[in-house]
Scaffold this motif. Structure first.
Motif, PDB file in Angstrom:
ATOM      1  N   ALA A  13     -55.262   6.475  21.497  1.00  0.00           N
ATOM      2  CA  ALA A  13     -56.545   7.076  21.882  1.00  0.00           C
ATOM      3  C   ALA A  13     -56.701   7.100  23.402  1.00  0.00           C
ATOM      4  N   VAL A  14     -56.326   6.007  24.058  1.00  0.00           N
ATOM      5  CA  VAL A  14     -56.419   5.944  25.527  1.00  0.00           C
ATOM      6  C   VAL A  14     -55.451   6.954  26.154  1.00  0.00           C
ATOM      7  N   SER A  15     -54.272   7.097  25.563  1.00  0.00           N
ATOM      8  CA  SER A  15     -53.272   8.037  26.092  1.00  0.00           C
ATOM      9  C   SER A  15     -53.774   9.473  25.983  1.00  0.00           C
ATOM     10  N   GLN A  16     -54.350   9.800  24.836  1.00  0.00           N
ATOM     11  CA  GLN A  16     -54.885  11.146  24.633  1.00  0.00           C
ATOM     12  C   GLN A  16     -55.997  11.431  25.645  1.00  0.00           C
ATOM     13  N   LEU A  17     -56.883  10.456  25.809  1.00  0.00           N
ATOM     14  CA  LEU A  17     -57.979  10.584  26.775  1.00  0.00           C
ATOM     15  C   LEU A  17     -57.441  10.787  28.194  1.00  0.00           C
ATOM     16  N   LYS A  77     -44.845   8.515  26.809  1.00  0.00           N
ATOM     17  CA  LYS A  77     -45.610   8.141  25.611  1.00  0.00           C
ATOM     18  C   LYS A  77     -44.831   8.431  24.330  1.00  0.00           C
ATOM     19  N   GLN A  78     -44.080   9.525  24.334  1.00  0.00           N
ATOM     20  CA  GLN A  78     -43.270   9.886  23.177  1.00  0.00           C
ATOM     21  C   GLN A  78     -42.217   8.800  22.886  1.00  0.00           C
ATOM     22  N   PHE A  79     -41.634   8.264  23.944  1.00  0.00           N
ATOM     23  CA  PHE A  79     -40.671   7.173  23.775  1.00  0.00           C
ATOM     24  C   PHE A  79     -41.375   5.905  23.272  1.00  0.00           C
ATOM     25  N   VAL A  80     -42.556   5.634  23.805  1.00  0.00           N
ATOM     26  CA  VAL A  80     -43.360   4.486  23.338  1.00  0.00           C
ATOM     27  C   VAL A  80     -43.646   4.621  21.838  1.00  0.00           C
ATOM     28  N   ILE A 130     -50.488   0.982  31.059  1.00  0.00           N
ATOM     29  CA  ILE A 130     -50.883   0.371  29.785  1.00  0.00           C
ATOM     30  C   ILE A 130     -49.852  -0.695  29.408  1.00  0.00           C
ATOM     31  N   HIS A 131     -50.348  -1.857  29.043  1.00  0.00           N
ATOM     32  CA  HIS A 131     -49.495  -2.966  28.595  1.00  0.00           C
ATOM     33  C   HIS A 131     -49.975  -3.333  27.202  1.00  0.00           C
TER      34      HIS A 131
END
Lengths: 90, 90
Positions: free
Chosen positions: B40-44, A35-38, B54-55
């Motif tokens: 938000a989805v990543s945090q969740l 996610k950090q890279f994203v 996720i795309h």
């Protein structure tokens, strides 16, 4: 001025052309580091005003570049690919 | 205790089962707002310790749920789908 042709340019290291998209895949040890890279790629794409399609999940990120306006890979994609690669080596 | 079976559960509103994945697609007006939803989805998913694929790109986010450990859609996926849907209506 050189005529730009996607078919004669070499893809930047780590990238390959797959079905008219310029693609790269990166592996990570977990979700948070992917996610950090994203986040970094997203910030870069906003700065450059050229946006990839991004696929990611636990331990991986796939970046897909294409110039939707021209319906082909253009120099913009090669430039962004180089900058994304540079993020990885920072 | 009820036996859980993915095949008999209804997908949450806005989700559908496609090729053994629970999928939802969301439209956004630009890249930044799509990315905000991805955040938000990543945090969740970190909070729940269950991570989707996720795309996303300019104007869209696609969420794909599957329990890799069990190689099928499980209750974990339905629960996360409900929570992701709730994010959208916040």
């Amino acid at each position: 001025m050189l005529i730009f042709g996607a078919e004669v340019m070499d893809a930047p290291k780590g990238w390959e052309q797959i079905e008219d998209r310029l693609m790269a895949e990166y592996a990570f040890p977990d979700f948070a580091s992917a996610k950090q890279f994203v986040d970094a790629v997203s910030q870069l794409s906003e700065d450059e005003n050229h946006h990839p399609d991004i696929h990611f999940g636990w331990g991986y990120v796939v970046i897909e570049l294409f110039t939707h306006d021209e319906e082909k890979i253009t120099e913009l994609d090669y430039q962004l690919a180089e900058k994304i690669s540079a993020l990885q080596s920072e």
